[in-house]
Design a protein around this motif. Sequence first.
Motif, short mmCIF file in Angstrom:
data_model
loop_
_atom_site.label_atom_id
_atom_site.label_comp_id
_atom_site.label_asym_id
_atom_site.label_seq_id
_atom_site.Cartn_x
_atom_site.Cartn_y
_atom_site.Cartn_z
N SER A 56 -6.56 -5.01 1.00
CA SER A 56 -6.02 -6.01 1.91
C SER A 56 -6.76 -7.33 1.80
O SER A 56 -6.16 -8.40 1.86
CB SER A 56 -6.12 -5.51 3.36
OG SER A 56 -5.32 -4.38 3.54
N LYS A 60 -4.34 -10.10 0.85
CA LYS A 60 -3.90 -10.74 2.10
C LYS A 60 -2.67 -10.07 2.68
O LYS A 60 -1.84 -10.72 3.33
CB LYS A 60 -3.64 -12.23 1.87
CG LYS A 60 -4.86 -12.99 1.39
CD LYS A 60 -4.49 -14.41 1.05
CE LYS A 60 -5.74 -15.20 0.70
NZ LYS A 60 -6.77 -15.11 1.75
N ARG A 61 -2.51 -8.84 2.39
CA ARG A 61 -1.47 -8.04 3.04
C ARG A 61 -2.14 -6.76 3.53
O ARG A 61 -2.99 -6.21 2.83
CB ARG A 61 -0.39 -7.60 2.06
CG ARG A 61 0.54 -8.66 1.57
CD ARG A 61 1.66 -8.00 0.77
NE ARG A 61 2.43 -7.05 1.59
CZ ARG A 61 2.30 -5.72 1.54
NH1 ARG A 61 1.44 -5.15 0.72
NH2 ARG A 61 3.03 -4.96 2.31
N THR A 62 -1.75 -6.27 4.70
CA THR A 62 -2.38 -5.04 5.17
C THR A 62 -1.41 -3.87 5.20
O THR A 62 -1.83 -2.72 5.31
CB THR A 62 -2.94 -5.21 6.60
OG1 THR A 62 -1.89 -5.66 7.46
CG2 THR A 62 -4.08 -6.22 6.60
N TYR A 93 4.97 0.94 5.74
CA TYR A 93 4.12 0.28 6.72
C TYR A 93 3.62 1.25 7.79
O TYR A 93 4.30 2.22 8.11
CB TYR A 93 4.89 -0.85 7.41
CG TYR A 93 5.06 -2.08 6.56
CD1 TYR A 93 4.20 -3.17 6.71
CD2 TYR A 93 6.06 -2.15 5.60
CE1 TYR A 93 4.34 -4.29 5.93
CE2 TYR A 93 6.21 -3.28 4.82
CZ TYR A 93 5.35 -4.35 4.99
OH TYR A 93 5.49 -5.46 4.21
N ASP A 120 0.72 -7.66 9.29
CA ASP A 120 1.65 -8.53 8.56
C ASP A 120 2.74 -9.08 9.47
O ASP A 120 3.42 -10.05 9.13
CB ASP A 120 2.30 -7.75 7.41
CG ASP A 120 1.27 -7.30 6.39
OD1 ASP A 120 0.24 -7.98 6.25
OD2 ASP A 120 1.49 -6.27 5.72
N ILE A 310 9.06 -11.08 6.95
CA ILE A 310 7.84 -10.97 6.15
C ILE A 310 8.18 -11.20 4.68
O ILE A 310 7.44 -11.87 3.97
CB ILE A 310 7.19 -9.58 6.34
CG1 ILE A 310 6.63 -9.47 7.76
CG2 ILE A 310 6.09 -9.36 5.31
CD1 ILE A 310 6.10 -8.10 8.11
#
Lengths: 333, 333
Positions: A56, A60-62, A93, A120, A310
């Motif tokens: 992450s 920059k994405r979780t 997700y 996100d 998103i």
Amino acid sequence: MSRRVTMADVAREAGVSQMTVSRVVNEKGDISEATSLRIREVIQRLGYRPSGVARSLATKRTGTLGLVVPDNSNPCFSAIARGAEHVAYQEGYSIFLCNTEEETDRELAVIRSLEEKGVDGTILCSSRLGEDDLRRAISYIPCLVLVNRRLEQEGIGFVVIDDERSGRIATRHLLDAGHRAIAMLAGPINSYAGQQRTRGYRAAMQAAGLKPEDGWVLNCPPRIEGSMQATRELLSAHSELTALVCYNDLVAIGALKACAEMSLSVPDEIAVVGHDDIPLSELVTPALTTCRVSQYEMGSQAVQLLLKHIGGCETECHEVIFQSELIVRASAP
Amino acid sequence: MSRRVTMADVAREAGVSQMTVSRVVNEKGDISEATSLRIREVIQRLGYRPSGVARSLATKRTGTLGLVVPDNSNPCFSAIARGAEHVAYQEGYSIFLCNTEEETDRELAVIRSLEEKGVDGTILCSSRLGEDDLRRAISYIPCLVLVNRRLEQEGIGFVVIDDERSGRIATRHLLDAGHRAIAMLAGPINSYAGQQRTRGYRAAMQAAGLKPEDGWVLNCPPRIEGSMQATRELLSAHSELTALVCYNDLVAIGALKACAEMSLSVPDEIAVVGHDDIPLSELVTPALTTCRVSQYEMGSQAVQLLLKHIGGCETECHEVIFQSELIVRASAP
DNA sequence: CTGTTAGCGCCTTCAC
DNA sequence: GTGAAGGCGCTAACAG
């Protein structure tokens, strides 16, 4: 407690670069069958598990979403959460579930904490925040869908019921049955849906040439106990009433219980209409007449909409509107 | 989309080192009032928000917990989730809520995904996994509490009901009322709680000198619809039956509905006892006799136990056992 | 097809 | 009281 197995360990053991391992793990780029196989073997043998946190930080994405509800033990919201999680899971997700317990401070706090966790996107259900607080809170959040609430603002999604119409339908059903003295148990004063349903009630009354007396519209907590209290007050102060439109089914069931206590027969002396159609509603006695919307469906639509945002399809659909359907049962035939 | 404000930005702007900013943000170490104030001002002005992801990578803590339940729209589990989240929030943790939808594959998948997200601990409710799968899954997880399930294994916590006793109490209540032909709707075949409650049922029968006939013990899905189906089968095949002990209240309510359909009066022709005492149970007609346990309380105890384990008090309490309480209502007076 | 170089944003450890 | 260096585990961007 031995050190965590890392990608570097796998790379060393397999005699390749870390990047190659990364490519195998993420199934990106072309890797020769041979090395791929070898790397997989090492991964198995060492018991390597990728670190989502490290990933992450780099990407920059979780892969996480926030879901904020007033109270997950309320059947409406547990159904929304279930629907939301179902879609989220399919799309890879995970969901942080946060209860606000109807406290605005806590609502603000969980929104902050979600942003800190780097979600996100977030789904805010039945927000009780005032417009200013809501705007401020939103500014922290990368991507947002509001459920059961509207707000004039660019770039956010909405999943709502046509609440005004729903309030109208419920009221009209009672009017059609001959009722004139109809009251509204309007739910929390800061509930957007409550306000809209009450508008619908007023509109239907007006269209029938009626005007609610002072005190016929009463706010109450969105739960059984709170509603019983409110119903007692309402009915003892206004003996002229013959019917109640309720903010939601929990409130309606509270009204049913209060009527039972006061030895008022439903529907003969007091007719009751609810909103939502939670599973409980067809099981109580008398079974509840109500305006149905699938909360599960609202939850799954909310996630779908959020994921579109998103994904960046800004220009696409921003809004999903559900129309409720009147379900006639014994409490208001 | 401007770059995120980082600690380095704040440090530069305030003319200090990053470390000093970090100390102020985390309120660690001594910082002179003057610089602290200045840094706070810059943080405000720049709108700096710390990145939980980066912090987690550095500290190896995420401040998140996993909560795995079969189905959040089941009132039992939504109450557990609510209780869990309440304590977690107080202690500064966030909760990932995962539904398994009663599928073991999915249960395994969500456990993996939780470990990948780096949760500090996990609560597994009513796991349907076999012992081997369960052990394997557990090995991924740093810290674990099992709810409604037992397993011989070091280092994990348990929050359970004394299910065997609960099954016994329910059955004995019916025996005391004079029933002899008592069946058991036992819930999912791989439910640990179901197995234990059934043991209790058998024990109580045996203690009364009775032996359940073939077919008196029947598994069923833990939901209303599944239970209706099972009840129909059971009662049409065994007209001798006069009472049912049910795995949980949802199953009991399904039984109630099936009886109504079959024009069997409850409790006169068939008495019904449930388990859990969900909010619904006192609202159905006839109101349900049941063995009560606070699911909310179980959820909050589970988090408390988990946090103790995370904190490292390994030697302390590993187990919380709840005793259910018989609530007598109309379905089995 | 595979490797190298540089971070992602923060904290730990030590030094001053 | 404050700072500098290094690393947490991974991936992006480019090079070969």
